[in-house]
Design a protein around this motif. Structure first.
Motif, short mmCIF file in Angstrom:
data_model
loop_
_atom_site.label_atom_id
_atom_site.label_comp_id
_atom_site.label_asym_id
_atom_site.label_seq_id
_atom_site.Cartn_x
_atom_site.Cartn_y
_atom_site.Cartn_z
N VAL A 70 43.27 -2.01 18.99
CA VAL A 70 44.21 -0.69 19.80
C VAL A 70 43.29 -0.11 21.37
N ARG A 71 42.12 -0.30 20.92
CA ARG A 71 41.18 0.40 22.00
C ARG A 71 41.42 -0.47 23.25
N HIS A 72 41.57 -1.62 23.32
CA HIS A 72 42.09 -2.43 24.48
C HIS A 72 43.06 -1.95 25.45
N ASN A 73 44.09 -1.32 24.73
CA ASN A 73 45.30 -1.03 25.32
C ASN A 73 45.60 0.39 25.39
N LEU A 74 44.65 1.21 25.48
CA LEU A 74 44.70 2.70 25.72
C LEU A 74 45.65 3.00 27.22
N ARG A 75 46.25 3.94 27.10
CA ARG A 75 46.76 4.38 28.22
C ARG A 75 46.19 5.69 28.76
N VAL A 76 45.40 6.10 29.79
CA VAL A 76 44.65 7.09 30.12
C VAL A 76 45.51 7.95 31.04
#
Length: 112
Positions: free
Chosen positions: A84-90
């Motif tokens: 999931v870490r690779h698809n986070l939206r900041v």
């Protein structure tokens, strides 16, 4: 805080709110991530008027709120992010969002 399944006791919740009768949002800190995380979970899809959950994919109605909340706390928030870490939206508040769209949630600290 009372999970015997995961390390949920290590999570610090900064904020949480309900968007509607099917959707809630949690902003939290995890020892497995440097920064604030936001998770939005909804079990209702208004486009096709269906309910679904990664914990119970064959839902015919909304799940039990208490059980669903415990599953999210234990198995989403209480676990390391993994891929999931690779698809986070900041967002503009440096909250790293994941979970159910929209991007970012419509209310609370991540709202624009």
């Amino acid at each position: 805080m009372t999970s015997t399944t995961t390390e949920a006791w290590r999570i610090a919740v900064d904020d949480a709110w309900v968007e509607d009768e099917w959707t809630f949002v949690v902003v939290y800190r995890s020892p497995y991530f440097d920064g604030r995380l936001g998770l939005r979970r909804s079990v209702y899809n208004p486009r096709d008027n269906t309910f679904s959950s990664m914990y119970s994919p064959q839902l015919t109605a909304a799940p039990d709120p208490g059980g669903y909340g415990r599953n999210v706390a234990d198995f989403d928030i209480g676990e390391p992010l993994g891929t999931v870490r690779h698809n986070l939206r900041v967002d503009d508040n440096s909250i790293h969002w994941w979970g159910s769209p929209p991007d970012p949630p419509t209310r609370g600290p991540g709202a624009k």
